[in-house]
Design a protein around this motif. Structure first.
Motif, short mmCIF file in Angstrom:
data_model
loop_
_atom_site.label_atom_id
_atom_site.label_comp_id
_atom_site.label_asym_id
_atom_site.label_seq_id
_atom_site.Cartn_x
_atom_site.Cartn_y
_atom_site.Cartn_z
N MET A 155 0.83 -1.18 0.00
CA MET A 155 0.00 0.00 0.00
C MET A 155 0.88 1.24 0.00
N ARG A 156 0.56 2.18 -0.85
CA ARG A 156 1.32 3.42 -0.98
C ARG A 156 1.01 4.35 0.18
N ARG A 157 2.06 4.95 0.74
CA ARG A 157 1.90 5.91 1.83
C ARG A 157 1.44 7.25 1.26
N VAL A 158 0.46 7.85 1.85
CA VAL A 158 -0.02 9.16 1.41
C VAL A 158 0.96 10.22 1.90
N ARG A 159 1.44 11.02 0.97
CA ARG A 159 2.40 12.08 1.31
C ARG A 159 1.66 13.35 1.67
N SER A 160 2.34 14.19 2.42
CA SER A 160 1.80 15.49 2.80
C SER A 160 1.44 16.30 1.56
N SER A 161 2.26 16.19 0.52
CA SER A 161 1.97 16.94 -0.71
C SER A 161 0.67 16.46 -1.36
N ASP A 162 0.40 15.15 -1.28
CA ASP A 162 -0.85 14.62 -1.83
C ASP A 162 -2.05 15.18 -1.07
N LEU A 163 -1.92 15.26 0.24
CA LEU A 163 -3.02 15.79 1.06
C LEU A 163 -3.25 17.28 0.77
N LEU A 164 -2.17 18.05 0.62
CA LEU A 164 -2.30 19.47 0.32
C LEU A 164 -2.94 19.65 -1.06
N ALA A 165 -2.50 18.87 -2.02
CA ALA A 165 -3.11 18.94 -3.36
C ALA A 165 -4.59 18.59 -3.28
N GLY A 166 -4.93 17.58 -2.51
CA GLY A 166 -6.33 17.19 -2.36
C GLY A 166 -7.17 18.27 -1.69
N LEU A 167 -6.61 18.91 -0.68
CA LEU A 167 -7.32 20.00 -0.01
C LEU A 167 -7.61 21.13 -0.99
N LEU A 168 -6.61 21.51 -1.76
CA LEU A 168 -6.79 22.60 -2.73
C LEU A 168 -7.76 22.21 -3.84
N ALA A 169 -7.67 20.97 -4.31
CA ALA A 169 -8.59 20.51 -5.36
C ALA A 169 -10.03 20.50 -4.83
N GLY A 170 -10.21 20.04 -3.61
CA GLY A 170 -11.54 20.04 -3.01
C GLY A 170 -12.10 21.44 -2.84
N ALA A 171 -11.24 22.35 -2.39
CA ALA A 171 -11.68 23.74 -2.23
C ALA A 171 -12.02 24.36 -3.59
N GLY A 172 -11.21 24.08 -4.59
CA GLY A 172 -11.50 24.60 -5.93
C GLY A 172 -12.82 24.08 -6.46
N ALA A 173 -13.04 22.80 -6.29
CA ALA A 173 -14.31 22.21 -6.74
C ALA A 173 -15.49 22.82 -5.98
N ALA A 174 -15.33 23.02 -4.68
CA ALA A 174 -16.41 23.60 -3.87
C ALA A 174 -16.76 25.01 -4.36
N HIS A 175 -15.75 25.78 -4.77
CA HIS A 175 -16.01 27.13 -5.28
C HIS A 175 -16.87 27.08 -6.55
N PHE A 176 -16.66 26.08 -7.38
CA PHE A 176 -17.48 25.94 -8.59
C PHE A 176 -18.86 25.38 -8.27
N LEU A 177 -18.94 24.43 -7.35
CA LEU A 177 -20.20 23.76 -7.05
C LEU A 177 -21.12 24.59 -6.15
N LEU A 178 -20.56 25.38 -5.25
CA LEU A 178 -21.34 26.16 -4.29
C LEU A 178 -20.87 27.62 -4.29
N PRO A 179 -20.91 28.28 -5.44
CA PRO A 179 -20.30 29.62 -5.52
C PRO A 179 -20.97 30.68 -4.65
N LYS A 180 -22.25 30.53 -4.39
CA LYS A 180 -22.98 31.56 -3.65
C LYS A 180 -22.37 31.82 -2.26
N GLN A 181 -22.02 30.74 -1.56
CA GLN A 181 -21.46 30.92 -0.22
C GLN A 181 -20.09 31.60 -0.27
N PHE A 182 -19.35 31.40 -1.34
CA PHE A 182 -18.04 32.05 -1.47
C PHE A 182 -18.18 33.49 -1.95
N ASP A 183 -19.17 33.75 -2.79
CA ASP A 183 -19.44 35.12 -3.23
C ASP A 183 -19.64 36.04 -2.03
N ALA A 184 -20.30 35.51 -1.01
CA ALA A 184 -20.65 36.32 0.17
C ALA A 184 -19.43 36.79 0.96
#
Length: 123
Positions: free
Chosen positions: A1-30
């Motif tokens: 099993m591959r160990r999850v690196r800190s860089s993978d987690l940071l990339a995932g956090l940013l990707a999730g935040a980016g997706a959330a901005h597109f999927l739920l823009p109203k809350q970020f507009d505010a």
């Protein structure tokens, strides 16, 4: 099993935040500071694009160091939005108010995390 690196987690956090901005823009507009030119939605989508680009850059070893350094700067740049949210939510129920207030100091460990990923990429 591959160990999850800190860089993978940071990339995932940013990707999730980016997706959330597109999927739920109203809350970020505010939380877009009104003194910024243009529409809040444009800033929300621009932020999403930046977060997704940073995530992709951190995921690629060759661009990881520069992208993580840019992510640290990005985490500093969004502090005014988090401050606006904390101010705007001062009359919300206590759990929501505390969550909004926590976003401001949370930027510090995010900046330090991104800087560590950048340093580790240079080893």
């Amino acid at each position: 099993m591959r160990r999850v690196r800190s860089s993978d987690l940071l990339a995932g956090l940013l990707a999730g935040a980016g997706a959330a901005h597109f999927l739920l823009p109203k809350q970020f507009d505010a939380i877009v500071p009104r003194r910024l030119p243009g529409s809040p939605r444009a800033w929300t989508y621009a932020s999403a694009v930046v977060e997704l680009a940073l995530a992709a850059g951190i995921a690629v070893p060759r661009t990881r160091s520069r992208s993580a350094t840019a992510a640290a700067a990005f985490f500093v740049a969004v502090v005014p939005a988090n401050m606006k949210m904390a101010a705007d939510w001062k009359d919300r129920p206590a759990p929501m108010r505390r969550a909004a207030q926590a976003r401001v100091p949370l930027q510090i460990p995010l900046v330090l995390w991104a800087r560590k990923v950048a340093r580790d990429a240079n080893r």
